[in-house]
Design an enzyme around this catalytic site. Structure first.
Site, PDB file in Angstrom:
ATOM      1  N   ASP A 203      -4.770  14.669  73.079  1.00 22.70           N
ATOM      2  CA  ASP A 203      -4.056  13.645  72.102  1.00 22.70           C
ATOM      3  C   ASP A 203      -4.893  13.636  70.893  1.00 22.70           C
ATOM      4  O   ASP A 203      -4.363  13.049  69.545  1.00 22.70           O
ATOM      5  CB  ASP A 203      -4.042  12.077  72.591  1.00 22.70           C
ATOM      6  CG  ASP A 203      -3.354  11.219  71.879  1.00 22.70           C
ATOM      7  OD1 ASP A 203      -2.297  11.283  71.277  1.00 22.70           O
ATOM      8  OD2 ASP A 203      -3.635   9.974  71.730  1.00 22.70           O
ATOM      9  N   SER A 227       1.294   6.716  68.615  1.00 24.07           N
ATOM     10  CA  SER A 227       1.835   7.962  69.398  1.00 24.07           C
ATOM     11  C   SER A 227       3.201   6.703  70.184  1.00 24.07           C
ATOM     12  O   SER A 227       2.637   5.754  70.629  1.00 24.07           O
ATOM     13  CB  SER A 227       0.916   8.115  70.530  1.00 24.07           C
ATOM     14  OG  SER A 227      -0.068   9.101  69.769  1.00 24.07           O
ATOM     15  N   GLN A 277       4.889  15.366  71.922  1.00 25.75           N
ATOM     16  CA  GLN A 277       4.611  14.074  71.726  1.00 25.75           C
ATOM     17  C   GLN A 277       5.588  13.664  70.616  1.00 25.75           C
ATOM     18  O   GLN A 277       5.698  14.560  69.532  1.00 25.75           O
ATOM     19  CB  GLN A 277       3.185  13.954  71.174  1.00 25.75           C
ATOM     20  CG  GLN A 277       2.853  12.460  70.941  1.00 25.75           C
ATOM     21  CD  GLN A 277       1.282  12.223  70.197  1.00 25.75           C
ATOM     22  OE1 GLN A 277       1.166  12.370  69.206  1.00 25.75           O
ATOM     23  NE2 GLN A 277       0.561  11.828  71.221  1.00 25.75           N
TER      24      GLN A 277
END
Length: 285
Positions: A203, A227, A277
């Site tokens: 991430d 996110s 993502q």
């Protein structure tokens, strides 16, 4: 093992409060909310604690609400299916009684099969690059005072960007970037730990790829950034205490969302994991 890495491992190793229920503490990394990689890693660890003799091969998570870094998080695991070859788990993360994240993870018994992959792209060697931490410490006087301590403290994951970006004065770039990363010390031979730590580290930096063409970053005052979801596919065994190359791109951004992808290679050129993502990259008015 360094103190900061040991602290991260303890953060990700959850306490089982009752059957299939786990509790994790939170860490303040200087973001407004809980770091998404922490919730992702803890949710995966909780699922792994309910599975034996199978490795996670894919996970899909959705960030539902921002988490509070000063409060613990409860993880509820549902044993969806235990099949002959595959096992499925669903995890719900709650904070103060509200859902903040949900995860579906699939596990598989080890088996042989067909094998192919994209070739690893050409790039700089990690030994020729400075880490993000080294670069921050070189320009500490230019970092806003309220961010200096968090920005320059020791990290459990070392990240060496191939083409560093000034996050406070970004230039316009094509939506491609690369970074080498690894744990800062040797780790035990624990496949679950290595996969959970990769989920945590995956991430870092990925979201920003979709902002490169627009000359904005997480630190741009007019931006609302978060996110929205995160998916990982584990292809081959790896060690996160060895160098891994994170090769990232962003094929599209539209309607306040940026789509980001990443391929992760080991130093042998083997593709060990892939990541996708979608993120909120909204310009506030």
């Amino acid at each position: 093992m360094t103190e900061v890495l040991q602290k991260l491992i303890q953060l990700l190793d959850l306490e089982e409060t009752r059957p299939d229920r786990f509790q994790g503490q939170s860490e303040d990394l200087g973001f407004k909310n809980v770091f998404g990689g922490q919730v992702l890693g803890q949710a995966l660890m909780s699922a792994c604690k309910t599975v034996e003799a199978r490795s996670v091969h894919s996970l899909h998570g959705y960030f539902l609400r921002p988490g509070n870094p000063n409060e613990p998080i409860e993880y509820q695991v549902d044993r969806i299916r235990d099949g002959g070859s595959f096992t499925t788990r669903r995890v719900l993360a709650l904070q103060a009684g509200k859902e903040i994240f949900t995860l579906n993870a699939s596990f598989q018994v080890d088996e042989e099969g067909y094998s192919h992959q994209f070739e690893m792209p050409q790039t700089s060697e990690p030994d020729s690059l400075l880490s993000e931490l080294e670069m921050r410490r070189k320009v500490v006087d230019f970092i806003p005072e309220k961010l200096r301590e968090q920005a320059t403290r020791d990290r459990p994951i070392e990240i060496r960007p191939v083409a560093p970006l000034n996050y406070f004065k970004p230039e316009r770039r094509e939506p491609f970037k690369q970074a080498w990363f690894r744990a800062v010390a040797d780790l035990p031979d624990d496949d679950v730990l290595h996969r959970v730590l990769l989920a945590y580290a995956s991430d870092f930096g990925l979201l920003g790829t979709s902002m490169l063409p627009h000359q904005v970053t997480y630190y741009t005052r007019s931006m609302q950034v978060a996110s929205l979801d995160h998916a990982i596919w584990f292809h081959r065994p790896f060690r996160i205490d060895d160098w891994l190359l994170y090769d990232m791109d962003s094929p599209s951004a539209s309607q306040g969302r940026g789509f980001n992808r990443g391929n992760i290679y080991n130093v042998k050129g083997e593709l060990v994991a892939s990541v996708c993502q979608e993120a909120l990259i909204r310009k506030k008015t």
